[in-house]
Motif scaffolding. Structure first.
Motif, PDB file in Angstrom:
ATOM      1  N   TRP A 311      57.332 -13.063 -36.669  1.00 21.21           N
ATOM      2  CA  TRP A 311      55.927 -13.845 -37.126  1.00 21.21           C
ATOM      3  C   TRP A 311      55.789 -15.003 -36.481  1.00 21.21           C
ATOM      4  N   THR A 314      54.378 -15.871 -33.172  1.00 23.13           N
ATOM      5  CA  THR A 314      53.102 -15.400 -32.437  1.00 23.13           C
ATOM      6  C   THR A 314      52.082 -16.470 -32.466  1.00 23.13           C
ATOM      7  N   GLN A 318      50.247 -14.571 -27.764  1.00 20.34           N
ATOM      8  CA  GLN A 318      51.008 -13.248 -27.989  1.00 20.34           C
ATOM      9  C   GLN A 318      50.619 -12.510 -29.069  1.00 20.34           C
ATOM     10  N   LYS A 319      50.125 -11.366 -28.751  1.00 22.09           N
ATOM     11  CA  LYS A 319      49.331 -10.456 -29.937  1.00 22.09           C
ATOM     12  C   LYS A 319      50.579  -9.730 -30.586  1.00 22.09           C
ATOM     13  N   PRO A 320      50.362  -9.900 -31.741  1.00 21.99           N
ATOM     14  CA  PRO A 320      51.531  -8.973 -32.657  1.00 21.99           C
ATOM     15  C   PRO A 320      51.056  -7.489 -32.962  1.00 21.99           C
ATOM     16  N   THR A 324      54.357  -5.434 -37.048  1.00 19.84           N
ATOM     17  CA  THR A 324      54.654  -6.794 -37.534  1.00 19.84           C
ATOM     18  C   THR A 324      53.714  -7.476 -38.610  1.00 19.84           C
ATOM     19  N   TYR A 353      42.161 -12.970 -32.940  1.00 31.01           N
ATOM     20  CA  TYR A 353      42.728 -14.141 -33.311  1.00 31.01           C
ATOM     21  C   TYR A 353      41.498 -14.950 -33.454  1.00 31.01           C
ATOM     22  N   TRP A 362      45.821 -14.931 -36.576  1.00 33.86           N
ATOM     23  CA  TRP A 362      45.411 -13.494 -36.381  1.00 33.86           C
ATOM     24  C   TRP A 362      44.878 -12.701 -37.699  1.00 33.86           C
TER      25      TRP A 362
END
Length: 450
Positions: A311, A314, A318-320, A324, A353, A362
């Protein structure tokens, strides 16, 4: 009074008046709600309509009466509010897959829709603190098993649908396994004279959609027995849920389901992970005994450290994944709300985001028909739900305020109104607040439930 307390009062009333004509209006009066709001809350918390719940509880009580052949079936029909014999038979077979006559001729253990104890869903207790709820006592403690314990018995497959904690009806597969074990128990060698009987749930070699369940008794050392299954509880640390009821029948027919659901919630509330099995430990098998335990092996915390590391990497580029995010939040309440929004409103999660000063990072947004139902902001150990209350939702929300938690009530009045809207940032840290959020979403969507 919280909403769940109002509904619990009606559940208590139903249980005390199952042999009488029960009107929805009377139940609404018991709950101090209008019939409209009572039915909405009842369906949301109990997961059944009022009429269906009453029918299932009457059937559960009727099965107890059918065990006594001193009473005619037609008398049981009338005692529990069914209009006639054919209506009762149809309802009984729909629920359990057999007729009342077949059950009376050959009684089997049945799964019933149990009476919920909603308190168990909304309170958080520490270790070694007993909780008393509706005639049962529950306490969670930790124990260390220094030496492995081996059990030998009979195993079989149990459908996952039977493991929902007293929310399905039918012939109990686990009951069939226990009956077969007790028929063969005297043939098993090297049983400990004062050893425990145990029911162990694990995957084993079960087919998809099923789990393996073994009913057995403790044996000396690492004894194996040809033709029988065996399972060894490994040494290590366990979370143990100790619980008791008024009698053994109530313990195995109802309380064990409530204790299992409570234990699952307790583990997640305390950020503990369970190993790959669960054991029901019985200390006596005579029907005057009403105490047993659920043993859950405690898992490793390494997984959570890995999730935290993932985490932290992120960012806005960088999209989780939702998985996650859920693992980072590490709260069953987050998963419950996401599942509720997807199934109740057929709304899919949208990951966005935000660089807004209100809540940076996010978030997970749920929309329906072009309107945002709510936005979820992940935090470590909990999450924040943003609910917007506009002019069209204000009247109904304020009518419902007495039935929300004190926290939500205070938050609502402390949140300023801007452009005709209140932007409520709700910290979801327990199940009661989660229900507040669900009710607000229902109001915002204008969804009516029976």
């Amino acid at each position: 009074m919280h909403a769940w307390e109002a509904v619990q009062n009606s559940l208590n009333y139903i249980e005390d008046h199952l042999s009488e004509d029960i009107k929805t209006e009377a139940l609404a009066n018991v709950a101090a709600l209008s019939p409209y709001y009572f039915q909405r809350l009842f369906g949301r918390l109990v997961k059944k309509s009022v009429n269906e719940y009453v029918r299932l509880r009457r059937l559960a009580k009727a099965t107890e009466a059918l065990k006594s052949k001193e009473k005619r079936i037609v008398d049981v029909v009338l005692d529990y509010g069914f209009s006639d014999h054919s209506n009762f038979t149809r309802a009984f077979k729909d629920a359990y897959g057999i007729t009342p006559e077949e059950y009376r001729a050959c009684p089997v253990i049945l799964n019933h829709f149990i009476k919920p104890d909603l308190l168990l869903n909304y309170v958080r207790v520490d270790e070694d603190v007993p909780l008393i709820a509706d005639g049962i006592v529950v306490e969670v403690t930790r124990r260390k098993l220094d030496k492995p314990r081996t059990f030998v018995g009979i195993k079989g497959e149990v459908p996952d649908t039977e493991l929902t904690g007293g929310k399905t009806t039918g012939i109990a597969t686990t009951g069939i396994i226990w009956d077969e074990f007790h028929r063969q128990k005297s043939n098993i060698m090297n049983l400990l004279p004062d050893g425990n009987e145990v029911g162990i749930l694990y995957m084993g070699d079960a087919r998809e959609g099923c789990c393996t369940y073994m009913a057995g008794a403790e044996v000396t050392g690492n004894t194996q027995a040809d033709g029988y299954a065996s399972y060894t509880l490994p040494e290590g640390e366990y979370a143990v849920c100790c619980f008791e009821a008024e009698n053994f029948t109530e313990l195995i027919n109802s309380v064990i389901f409530k204790a299992s659901a409570f234990m699952n919630k307790w583990m997640k509330d305390h950020s503990l992970t369970c190993g790959n099995f669960a054991a029901e430990m019985y200390y006596d098998t005579n029907y005057d005994t009403s105490y047993m335990e659920i043993w859950l092996p405690l898992g490793s915390s390494q997984r959570m450290l890995k999730v935290k590391e993932t985490w932290d990497k992120t960012n806005g580029v960088q999209k989780p994944s939702l998985t996650t995010i859920s693992a980072y939040v590490n709260s069953p309440l987050f998963e419950q709300l996401c599942q509720h929004l997807e199934t109740e409103y057929q709304s899919k999660p949208l990951l966005e985001y935000s660089r807004c000063s209100m809540q940076y990072g996010w978030n997970v947004k749920y929309k329906k028909a072009g309107r945002t139902l709510c936005t979820l902001y992940p935090m470590e150990g909990y999450f924040i739900a943003l609910i917007v209350i506009g002019d069209r939702e204000r009247t109904e929300t304020e009518l419902m305020l007495p039935y929300f938690t004190d926290y939500f009530h205070r938050l609502y009045h402390e949140t300023k109104t801007g452009m005709g809207q209140k932007w409520l940032m709700v910290n979801v840290t327990d199940a009661a607040v989660l229900e507040d959020v669900k009710q607000c979403v229902a109001i915002r969507r204008g969804r009516k439930k029976n």
